[in-house]
Write a protein that holds these residues in place. Structure first.
Motif, PDB file in Angstrom:
ATOM      1  N   GLY A 131       0.807  -1.216   0.000  1.00 50.98           N
ATOM      2  CA  GLY A 131       0.000   0.000   0.000  1.00 50.98           C
ATOM      3  C   GLY A 131       0.838   1.262   0.000  1.00 50.98           C
ATOM      4  O   GLY A 131       0.511   2.244  -0.682  1.00 50.98           O
ATOM      5  N   VAL A 132       1.920   1.236   0.752  1.00 48.40           N
ATOM      6  CA  VAL A 132       2.821   2.395   0.816  1.00 48.40           C
ATOM      7  C   VAL A 132       3.518   2.582  -0.525  1.00 48.40           C
ATOM      8  O   VAL A 132       3.610   3.696  -1.063  1.00 48.40           O
ATOM      9  CB  VAL A 132       3.860   2.212   1.938  1.00 48.40           C
ATOM     10  CG1 VAL A 132       4.866   3.365   1.930  1.00 48.40           C
ATOM     11  CG2 VAL A 132       3.172   2.118   3.295  1.00 48.40           C
ATOM     12  N   ALA A 133       4.011   1.470  -1.100  1.00 49.64           N
ATOM     13  CA  ALA A 133       4.705   1.539  -2.389  1.00 49.64           C
ATOM     14  C   ALA A 133       3.766   2.012  -3.492  1.00 49.64           C
ATOM     15  O   ALA A 133       4.173   2.747  -4.400  1.00 49.64           O
ATOM     16  CB  ALA A 133       5.271   0.164  -2.742  1.00 49.64           C
ATOM     17  N   LEU A 134       2.510   1.607  -3.399  1.00 52.13           N
ATOM     18  CA  LEU A 134       1.528   1.966  -4.418  1.00 52.13           C
ATOM     19  C   LEU A 134       1.338   3.477  -4.493  1.00 52.13           C
ATOM     20  O   LEU A 134       1.173   4.039  -5.578  1.00 52.13           O
ATOM     21  CB  LEU A 134       0.204   1.278  -4.094  1.00 52.13           C
ATOM     22  CG  LEU A 134      -0.808   1.081  -5.223  1.00 52.13           C
ATOM     23  CD1 LEU A 134      -0.183   0.320  -6.375  1.00 52.13           C
ATOM     24  CD2 LEU A 134      -2.029   0.349  -4.701  1.00 52.13           C
ATOM     25  N   ARG A 135       1.391   4.139  -3.354  1.00 52.15           N
ATOM     26  CA  ARG A 135       1.209   5.596  -3.334  1.00 52.15           C
ATOM     27  C   ARG A 135       2.401   6.325  -3.950  1.00 52.15           C
ATOM     28  O   ARG A 135       2.278   7.489  -4.337  1.00 52.15           O
ATOM     29  CB  ARG A 135       0.980   6.065  -1.896  1.00 52.15           C
ATOM     30  CG  ARG A 135      -0.373   5.631  -1.323  1.00 52.15           C
ATOM     31  CD  ARG A 135      -0.702   6.366  -0.046  1.00 52.15           C
ATOM     32  NE  ARG A 135       0.136   5.935   1.074  1.00 52.15           N
ATOM     33  CZ  ARG A 135      -0.165   4.930   1.890  1.00 52.15           C
ATOM     34  NH1 ARG A 135      -1.281   4.225   1.699  1.00 52.15           N
ATOM     35  NH2 ARG A 135       0.637   4.605   2.900  1.00 52.15           N
ATOM     36  N   ARG A 136       3.543   5.648  -4.034  1.00 55.78           N
ATOM     37  CA  ARG A 136       4.736   6.268  -4.621  1.00 55.78           C
ATOM     38  C   ARG A 136       5.034   5.738  -6.018  1.00 55.78           C
ATOM     39  O   ARG A 136       6.108   5.991  -6.574  1.00 55.78           O
ATOM     40  CB  ARG A 136       5.951   6.001  -3.726  1.00 55.78           C
ATOM     41  CG  ARG A 136       5.830   6.531  -2.316  1.00 55.78           C
ATOM     42  CD  ARG A 136       7.172   6.483  -1.587  1.00 55.78           C
ATOM     43  NE  ARG A 136       7.724   5.137  -1.487  1.00 55.78           N
ATOM     44  CZ  ARG A 136       8.851   4.740  -2.060  1.00 55.78           C
ATOM     45  NH1 ARG A 136       9.546   5.577  -2.816  1.00 55.78           N
ATOM     46  NH2 ARG A 136       9.291   3.503  -1.903  1.00 55.78           N
ATOM     47  N   ALA A 137       4.114   4.988  -6.600  1.00 56.48           N
ATOM     48  CA  ALA A 137       4.381   4.259  -7.848  1.00 56.48           C
ATOM     49  C   ALA A 137       4.919   5.150  -8.962  1.00 56.48           C
ATOM     50  O   ALA A 137       5.845   4.759  -9.689  1.00 56.48           O
ATOM     51  CB  ALA A 137       3.117   3.544  -8.308  1.00 56.48           C
ATOM     52  N   LYS A 138       4.375   6.341  -9.112  1.00 56.60           N
ATOM     53  CA  LYS A 138       4.756   7.198 -10.230  1.00 56.60           C
ATOM     54  C   LYS A 138       6.175   7.739 -10.123  1.00 56.60           C
ATOM     55  O   LYS A 138       6.701   8.295 -11.102  1.00 56.60           O
ATOM     56  CB  LYS A 138       3.770   8.369 -10.353  1.00 56.60           C
ATOM     57  CG  LYS A 138       2.362   7.929 -10.738  1.00 56.60           C
ATOM     58  CD  LYS A 138       1.434   9.124 -10.902  1.00 56.60           C
ATOM     59  CE  LYS A 138       0.040   8.676 -11.321  1.00 56.60           C
ATOM     60  NZ  LYS A 138      -0.888   9.825 -11.503  1.00 56.60           N
ATOM     61  N   LYS A 139       6.803   7.569  -8.943  1.00 61.63           N
ATOM     62  CA  LYS A 139       8.163   8.072  -8.759  1.00 61.63           C
ATOM     63  C   LYS A 139       9.202   6.952  -8.646  1.00 61.63           C
ATOM     64  O   LYS A 139      10.403   7.231  -8.630  1.00 61.63           O
ATOM     65  CB  LYS A 139       8.239   8.932  -7.490  1.00 61.63           C
ATOM     66  CG  LYS A 139       7.396  10.194  -7.537  1.00 61.63           C
ATOM     67  CD  LYS A 139       7.561  10.990  -6.255  1.00 61.63           C
ATOM     68  CE  LYS A 139       6.748  12.278  -6.273  1.00 61.63           C
ATOM     69  NZ  LYS A 139       6.923  13.054  -5.012  1.00 61.63           N
ATOM     70  N   ILE A 151       7.425   2.991 -12.636  1.00 63.56           N
ATOM     71  CA  ILE A 151       7.643   3.598 -13.953  1.00 63.56           C
ATOM     72  C   ILE A 151       7.902   2.512 -14.995  1.00 63.56           C
ATOM     73  O   ILE A 151       7.462   2.630 -16.152  1.00 63.56           O
ATOM     74  CB  ILE A 151       8.797   4.613 -13.892  1.00 63.56           C
ATOM     75  CG1 ILE A 151       8.379   5.799 -13.008  1.00 63.56           C
ATOM     76  CG2 ILE A 151       9.180   5.097 -15.281  1.00 63.56           C
ATOM     77  CD1 ILE A 151       9.484   6.808 -12.760  1.00 63.56           C
ATOM     78  N   ALA A 152       8.589   1.425 -14.620  1.00 58.68           N
ATOM     79  CA  ALA A 152       8.821   0.323 -15.556  1.00 58.68           C
ATOM     80  C   ALA A 152       7.494  -0.281 -16.001  1.00 58.68           C
ATOM     81  O   ALA A 152       7.285  -0.573 -17.187  1.00 58.68           O
ATOM     82  CB  ALA A 152       9.701  -0.738 -14.907  1.00 58.68           C
ATOM     83  N   ILE A 153       6.576  -0.462 -15.051  1.00 62.58           N
ATOM     84  CA  ILE A 153       5.248  -0.984 -15.391  1.00 62.58           C
ATOM     85  C   ILE A 153       4.493   0.006 -16.275  1.00 62.58           C
ATOM     86  O   ILE A 153       3.806  -0.379 -17.233  1.00 62.58           O
ATOM     87  CB  ILE A 153       4.453  -1.295 -14.111  1.00 62.58           C
ATOM     88  CG1 ILE A 153       5.117  -2.431 -13.341  1.00 62.58           C
ATOM     89  CG2 ILE A 153       3.000  -1.650 -14.441  1.00 62.58           C
ATOM     90  CD1 ILE A 153       4.539  -2.655 -11.956  1.00 62.58           C
ATOM     91  N   ASP A 154       4.639   1.289 -15.969  1.00 61.96           N
ATOM     92  CA  ASP A 154       3.952   2.318 -16.745  1.00 61.96           C
ATOM     93  C   ASP A 154       4.443   2.349 -18.190  1.00 61.96           C
ATOM     94  O   ASP A 154       3.690   2.719 -19.096  1.00 61.96           O
ATOM     95  CB  ASP A 154       4.147   3.689 -16.093  1.00 61.96           C
ATOM     96  CG  ASP A 154       3.236   4.749 -16.686  1.00 61.96           C
ATOM     97  OD1 ASP A 154       2.005   4.540 -16.666  1.00 61.96           O
ATOM     98  OD2 ASP A 154       3.749   5.770 -17.184  1.00 61.96           O
TER      99      ASP A 154
END
Length: 343
Positions: free
Chosen positions: A76-84, A89-92
């Motif tokens: 949950g914590v990592a999910l909130r920082r996903a875009k950084k 970013i690799a998934i994006d």
């Protein structure tokens, strides 16, 4: 449109750090000269690391990510920082169509959460399943799923896993009709939970699918090479996987202890070294590295956190093969055919 020539690599994930990740990418590049990479992570560190791998320069692009997902960080914590983060970013890159697949050696829970939220599920798939190849005594490895993504599953989930696992086996092992079995506490039809028995009944009727359902299989037959795909809930699958890995280490440690016990044993080791080397190679997790989250609208491969450069290269090669063979399309078509038949 997706650029299937690129693989997005979370260069900062994994226990062994950037150097091993780049060495693994370089090794994969030697095996597959046409492959290209999006190296996601700290731009300065990656650019410096590439000085040791000049062969990657022309075939790679650096995508800067200022943050990294910690190995013990909650999903949950990592999910909130996903875009950084390098993982997010690799998934994006896959979501945007800039890469055909993403590969990460980072936190499994965070990887699954990010991939599911970003890529979503394929139509008709309720949950993703973590699938991996395990060694057997047969000519091929065996696909086992789910290995921990879903602790509880109903019959519909197990059926979907069987369809996805068979499509993966067809792609990864070039099998026309993979043999599929459900992991159970016995081989008799009356054994197991209602969910397992209901899934078995539906799969027995699915004669139109490109798979051969063989019934139930017990845990002591996992590595016999009798089937190509073994389906189970994530709770059972994760226990089976960890037990198999622990047993392999136990056998290896016993052999080391035995060969060191006396002068005669050490001489015996020298005589039997070719056989023990073959055993070590067969059980090396880096040879079989690369678990995939099946059922997503895109390909995401989880490399073992402690993988060597060989393991990283193996995971990247697996991702490239899934992209080349259009695994997501195969899964969608197979599941569509199944649901059309039972509707």
């Amino acid at each position: 449109m997706t650029d299937s020539s690129f693989i997005a690599v979370d260069a900062m994930g994994g226990d062994k750090g950037l150097a091993v990740m780049l060495a693994g990418v370089a090794r994969a590049r030697h095996r597959f000269p046409d492959m290209r990479f999006l190296l996601v992570g700290d731009e300065t560190a990656i650019r410096e690391g590439l000085q040791s791998h000049p062969n990657l320069t022309a075939n790679s692009e650096i995508v800067h990510a200022p943050e990294v997902v910690g190995s013990s960080e909650k999903a949950g914590v990592a999910l909130r920082r996903a875009k950084k983060t390098s993982m997010g970013i690799a998934i994006d890159m896959v979501k945007q169509g800039r890469a055909g697949a993403a590969v990460s050696s980072g936190n499994t829970g965070a990887l699954m959460a990010m991939a599911k939220l970003s890529l979503r599920m394929l139509p008709g798939i309720d949950r993703p399943a973590l699938a991996a190849m395990l060694p057997t005594l047969g000519d091929n490895d065996v696909v086992v799923l789910d290995l921990g993504a879903n602790t509880e599953c109903d019959a519909r989930n197990l059926i979907q896993f069987a369809v996805m696992g068979a499509a993966y086996a067809r792609t990864n092992m070039d099998l026309a009709s993979p043999r599929v079995a459900l992991l159970n506490i016995g081989s008799e039809d009356q054994k197991g939970t209602d969910e397992i028995r209901d899934a078995a009944a539906a799969l027995r009727e699915a004669t139109h699918l490109p798979l051969t359902f063989t019934g139930f299989i017990e845990g002591d037959r996992l590595s016999r090479g009798e089937v190509d795909v073994i389906v189970c809930d994530g709770f059972s699958g994760n226990i089976a996987l960890k037990t198999a890995e622990g047993t392999a280490r136990f056998v290896a440690d016993l052999l080391k202890r035995a060969f060191r016990s006396s002068i005669r044993s050490k001489i015996g080791f020298l005589i039997s070294k070719p056989a023990t080397e073959l055993l070590r190679h067969h059980l090396d997790p880096n040879i079989h590295n690369g678990a995939v989250f099946l059922g997503l609208n895109g390909i995401v491969v989880k490399s073992h956190g402690g993988a060597t450069e060989l393991g990283v290269a193996t995971a990247i090669a697996a991702a490239a093969k899934m992209v080349r063979d259009d695994l997501t399309r195969r899964i969608s078509e197979d599941l569509g055919n199944f649901e059309a038949k039972v509707a």
